[in-house]
Enzyme design. Structure first.
Site, PDB file in Angstrom:
ATOM      1  N   GLY A 111       0.821  -1.202   0.000  1.00  0.00           N
ATOM      2  CA  GLY A 111       0.000   0.000   0.000  1.00  0.00           C
ATOM      3  C   GLY A 111       0.852   1.247   0.000  1.00  0.00           C
ATOM      4  O   GLY A 111       2.042   1.191  -0.314  1.00  0.00           O
ATOM      5  N   ASN A 112       0.263   2.379   0.345  1.00  0.00           N
ATOM      6  CA  ASN A 112       1.024   3.624   0.460  1.00  0.00           C
ATOM      7  C   ASN A 112       0.371   4.502   1.526  1.00  0.00           C
ATOM      8  O   ASN A 112      -0.661   4.153   2.075  1.00  0.00           O
ATOM      9  CB  ASN A 112       1.132   4.334  -0.891  1.00  0.00           C
ATOM     10  CG  ASN A 112      -0.227   4.719  -1.445  1.00  0.00           C
ATOM     11  OD1 ASN A 112      -0.902   5.590  -0.913  1.00  0.00           O
ATOM     12  ND2 ASN A 112      -0.647   4.032  -2.514  1.00  0.00           N
TER      13      ASN A 112
END
Ligand code: CTP
Ligand code: CA
Length: 227
Positions: free
Chosen positions: A33-34
C-alpha cells in the site's frame, strides 16, 4: 433561480473523484500500500458538492469519509477495482478528478496461503496496473473535463507537464512534497495547477481552500466551453 445557479455553478453536473491509497494483496493477510489518507480527494469531493455537483467518490482503503450525505461513496481496495468503477462512472460524468495514489504495480500472483518466512531474502514479482487517468484520457469526450495529480521529487513542473500531455488530461495538479506542511496526512497542501494555458502556483493553503481553487479552475473551463 439565478441566485442559486450563481452560488452553485455546478448544479446539474456529475462529478467523479478518486481518492485514497490502493491496497494490492500479496497473500491472505498482507498487502502493498502507500501512505495516502484520501484527505485531498475528500476535500475535492466536498468542494464539488458545495458547488452543486452530484458527486461519486471512489475511495481506496481509509477511515476518512466526506462530511454530509450527498456524496455517493464507493469503497474499493485495489487499483483494478478502482479502474472498473472509474471507467463505469466516467461515461456519465462531466468532471473527473483523479487524486488517488494508485499502486503502479500489483502482485503477479496472490498466494493462497500466508507466505511463510524462509530464506534471507524474498522476491515478489509485480506486474503493472492499468493507468486509470491515461485510460479515461483516451476515451474522454470534448464535453468532459479530466484532472489528474502528479507527485514528483525532481524536475517537478516538466514531469507534470509531460504527464498532462501524455495522459490527455485537461489539468494536472502538481503536489509539492518538499515544502513543510505539504503531503500525506497533513491538513495543508501546496500545489501548482497545470493546464494548456500554463501554470498557476498556489500558496500553502488548507486542503479545503486548495480544493476550492482546483474546482474553480475546472468550473471556469466548463463555462468557457459552454460559451
Ligand atoms: N494514476 C492512475 N492510475 C494508475 C497510476 C496513476 O490513474 N495506475 C493517476 C494518479 O491518480 C494521478 C496521475 O495518474 O492522477 C499521476 O500519478 P503519478 O503516480 O504521479 O504518475 P505515474 O504516471 O504513475 O508515474 P510515476 O509514478 O512513475 O511518476
Ligand atoms: Ca505512480
Amino acid at each position: 433561480s439565478r441566485m442559486l445557479n450563481k452560488e452553485q455553478p455546478l448544479a446539474g453536473k456529475k462529478a467523479l473523484v478518486t481518492a485514497g491509497p490502493t491496497y494490492e494483496r500479496i497473500d491472505p493477510v498482507r498487502f502493498i500500500g502507500n501512505f495516502s489518507t484520501g484527505k485531498m480527494g475528500i476535500a475535492l469531493a466536498e468542494s464539488l458538492a458545495r458547488q452543486g455537483a452530484s458527486v461519486q467518490l471512489i475511495l481506496g482503503p481509509t477511515h476518512l469519509r466526506p462530511s454530509g450525505n450527498q456524496i455517493k461513496v464507493t469503497p474499493v481496495e485495489s487499483a483494478a477495482e478502482m479502474f472498473e468503477h472509474a471507467k463505469a462512472a466516467f461515461e456519465e460524468a462531466d468532471i473527473a478528478i483523479l487524486s488517488a495514489a494508485v499502486a503502479d504495480y500489483r502482485a503477479a500472483e496472490i498466494a493462497d496461503q500466508k507466505i511463510k518466512k524462509k530464506g534471507e531474502t524474498l522476491t515478489i514479482t509485480l506486474e503493472k496496473n492499468k493507468d486509470i487517468l491515461a485510460y479515461l484520457g483516451s476515451v474522454k469526450r470534448k464535453d468532459q473535463i479530466l484532472a489528474g495529480f502528479a507527485l514528483e521529487t525532481e524536475n517537478e513542473i516538466e514531469n507534470a507537464a509531460r504527464k498532462r500531455v501524455e495522459k490527455k488530461a485537461d489539468f494536472i495538479v502538481l503536489n509539492s512534497l518538499n515544502d513543510k506542511g505539504a503531503g500525506f496526512g497533513t491538513d495543508t497542501n501546496k500545489v501548482s495547477i497545470l493546464s494548456a494555458d500554463g501554470v498557476t502556483s498556489l500558496p500553502l493553503l488548507s486542503k479545503a481552500d486548495t480544493a476550492d481553487a482546483i474546482v474553480t479552475a475546472i468550473t471556469q473551463t466548463l463555462t468557457n466551453h459552454a460559451t
